[in-house]
Design an enzyme around this catalytic site. Structure first.
Site, PDB file in Angstrom:
ATOM      1  N   GLY A 294       4.388  37.325  26.345  1.00 29.43           N
ATOM      2  CA  GLY A 294       3.036  37.412  25.777  1.00 29.43           C
ATOM      3  C   GLY A 294       2.036  36.562  26.538  1.00 29.43           C
ATOM      4  CB  ILE A 296       0.338  31.742  24.195  1.00 30.90           C
ATOM      5  CG1 ILE A 296      -1.119  31.857  23.722  1.00 30.90           C
ATOM      6  CG2 ILE A 296       0.796  30.294  24.123  1.00 30.90           C
ATOM      7  CD1 ILE A 296      -2.086  31.036  24.516  1.00 30.90           C
ATOM      8  CB  ILE A 408       2.434  28.790  19.403  1.00 34.39           C
ATOM      9  CG1 ILE A 408       3.208  28.334  20.639  1.00 34.39           C
ATOM     10  CG2 ILE A 408       0.991  29.134  19.749  1.00 34.39           C
ATOM     11  CD1 ILE A 408       2.724  27.057  21.251  1.00 34.39           C
ATOM     12  CE  LYS A 412      -7.531  35.509  13.688  1.00 34.92           C
ATOM     13  NZ  LYS A 412      -7.945  34.708  14.850  1.00 34.92           N
ATOM     14  CE  LYS A 424       1.578  31.724  14.195  1.00 37.42           C
ATOM     15  NZ  LYS A 424       2.714  31.765  15.156  1.00 37.42           N
TER      16      LYS A 424
END
Length: 612
Positions: A294, A296, A408, A412, A424
């Site tokens: 991805g 990151i 990570i 949000k 998250k």
């Protein structure tokens, strides 16, 4: 080949003329009859010897439109060698004329001939270059772009030379801009410094400038941004040289030019890293990066590679992106010991196999579902991947005594209004709960949007602009925090070096940016007029979407760290037993309907307020 033949003919003519004038000058324009005969007999050997030497010194294989001092030296070497050979020839070969007398060249003729030959053969080649330049200029006069260069330093001087040399770029430089009063009105390589930045718009209008090049690689970011903002009012295409720290070989050239992009407007100063602290936990260690294909994750792999880990494990479920990362690292870090692992973080037994085999010292967990509207429509998948997948990794890290685990996270997760943010946030809760009972140092790093990442607005806007618009923005007031991908990755690695366990690190994201301003900037940088050539349309907020993002919880304060761009949120009292029970409930989500799933998440994440 045709041009080589022309040069040979010119050389023959100039050699004969030079030889003749050598005798004229030696005998004060009254050549004796016997020496005139000697001159005639010498023409053929002189020409042959010179042509052979010219060929030896590659005078017929050089591209003379790029002639420089090196080519001139080749002319001198060739003429010198040919003269030496002819001197030897003339002293061993005797010419008999009237009354059986022997005649040789006077030595002064050799000296005069050498001077005239160097001047003649050198001049014809540089005249050839001038003629070629003029012809190219005439051929392209109708298509030359009017160019303004910002900056009047070393970089500009080198660029001007290259632009004049590479006629294929078809630039006509109208002038230079520099704020230094001592440079204004002066010439750099024949181009005038016509004023400071306050004249940019005026000059572009008066002289019909089509392109602007920012040749100020050593200027700080704030100055560059100010100048770029002025240039945006000109409707000219903008190009720039990267910053000095980005020009790895230290050389400035046209090949380094690139279009000005949104990162130039929104980016920040170069991140300063404490390499010593980073080396302590990465160098010679086995590092696992999940979601390594991805945006990151791949950048983490690039940055980690610089610190010479013993082994880099790149884990991802999607093979295409991770393959690209593998090929890139093969090229940029061929010495790196790395392994690409195709696996899903949802499968705990597969993860245990990986941890058992490789025994990673540090885990960077970047694998996650992050698309807000898609996760709002598919909450089960968000729970499976983001919550249960992260739990599996946290558990394996504990069982196999990983030294450090870096999660990570995202802005949000703060007071979330969507299922992605809520999942998250629960990951942050799990990180702090595991840290309390484990020898592993568990931390989370929270930041906002990264420019150009997969699924972000930048690639979408660029695609819409390329298709002629419209560019879609959900709301005129919506804003977001932005950071470049390399900066985010570097600060994540730095935060890992500071971590003691249980912290939620918050990265300094600067000021929030309105998405509509971002759209207008991108349209302008693409060479179009916002709302005129490319329309902006408002589509309304999507499910779960906030107008404004936050980086920290309202009820807690941030504490500064040794790094000026990294802050830490005080740990909360999280119970691992609560996490374990919640996981058992989350595992049953697949058999629940959407409304029940949302209610379950609201129960487990107190700050989650679903936006309906």
């Amino acid at each position: 080949m045709q041009k080589d033949k022309q040069l040979i003919i010119y050389d023959i003519a100039f050699l004969i003329v030079s030889l003749y004038f050598s005798f004229l000058l030696r005998f004060e324009f009254n050549i004796p009859q016997e020496y005139m005969m000697l001159l005639k007999l010498s023409i053929i050997p002189v020409v042959i010897i010179n042509l052979v030497c010219n060929r030896f010194f590659n005078l017929y294989s050089s591209i003379w439109k790029y002639a420089s001092v090196e080519e001139l030296m080749s002319v001198i070497y060739s003429i010198s060698l040919s003269n030496i050979i002819f001197i030897i020839y003339s002293y061993f070969v005797y010419y008999k004329f009237l009354e059986n007398k022997l005649y040789r060249f006077p030595f002064s003729v050799h000296i005069i001939f050498w001077i005239l030959s160097v001047l003649a053969l050198g001049a014809v080649r540089f005249m050839w270059r001038v003629a070629q330049d003029n012809n190219l200029g005439k051929d392209s006069i109708d298509v030359k772009k009017k160019l303004l260069i910002i900056g009047a330093g070393d970089a500009s001087a080198l660029l001007i030379k290259e632009i004049k040399r590479h006629k294929s770029f078809n630039y006509s430089i109208v002038g230079l801009i520099d704020d230094d009063p001592s440079k204004q009105g002066r010439l750099i390589n024949g181009i005038e410094v016509i004023g400071g930045r306050d004249r940019i718009v005026e000059v572009c209008k008066e002289r019909n400038v089509e392109e602007i090049i920012l040749a100020i690689p050593s200027a700080d970011l704030e100055i560059k941004r100010e100048i770029i903002n002025i240039c945006r009012d000109t409707n000219c295409k903008l190009k720039t040289l990267p910053g000095i720290y980005e020009i790895i070989d230290g050389e400035v050239s046209i090949s380094k030019l690139r279009d000005v992009n949104i990162e130039d407007l929104l980016g920040r100063e170069e991140v300063t890293l404490n390499n010593e602290n980073i080396n302590k936990y990465i160098k010679d260690r086995t590092i696992l990066v999940t979601g390594g294909g991805g945006s990151i994750g791949s950048e983490l792999c690039r940055q980690i590679s610089k610190f010479k880990p013993a082994k880099l494990l790149i884990l991802d479920i999607y093979e295409n992106n991770v393959y690209d990362v593998q090929m890139e690292l093969n090229r940029t870090h061929p010495e790196l010991n790395k392994e690409v692992i195709i696996a899903s973080i949802r499968e705990v037994e597969r993860l245990r196999e990986i941890f058992e085999q490789y025994k990673p010292d540090v885990v960077f967990h970047a694998a996650a579902h992050k698309h807000v509207p898609l996760m709002e429509s598919n909450p089960v998948e968000a729970i499976k991947n983001n919550i249960i997948g992260t739990y599996n990794l946290l558990k394996c890290a504990q069982e196999y005594k990983v030294k450090k685990f870096v999660q990570i996270s995202t802005d949000k997760a703060v007071n979330p209004t969507n299922i992605m943010g809520a999942t998250k946030r629960f990951c942050e809760i799990m990180v702090q709960a595991f840290d309390k009972v484990s020898t592993t140092e568990y931390v989370a790093v929270r930041f906002g949007n990264v420019l150009g990442s997969n699924g972000s607005v930048i690639p979408l806007f660029k695609k819409q602009i390329a298709e002629g618009g419209p560019v879609t923005v959900t709301h005129p007031e919506i804003n977001r925090f932005f950071m470049t991908i390399p900066e985010a990755a570097q600060l994540v690695i730095q935060a890992g070096s500071i971590a003691k366990g249980g912290e939620i690190f918050v990265l300094d994201m600067g000021k929030p940016v309105k998405i509509v301003d971002l759209a207008r900037d991108l349209i302008t940088l693409s060479g179009y007029k916002p709302d005129v050539e490319i329309k902006i349309e408002y589509t309304g907020l999507r499910p779960g979407e906030k107008l404004y993002e936050e980086l920290l919880m309202d009820e807690v304060a941030l504490t500064s760290t040794e790094h000026d761009k990294i802050f830490v949120e005080k740990p909360n009292n999280i119970d691992l037993e609560f996490v374990e029970k919640s996981i058992e409930q989350f595992k049953k989500a697949a058999s629940m309907d959407k409304e029940d799933i949302f209610k379950l998440v609201e129960e487990k994440v107190p700050t989650y307020k679903r936006k309906k």
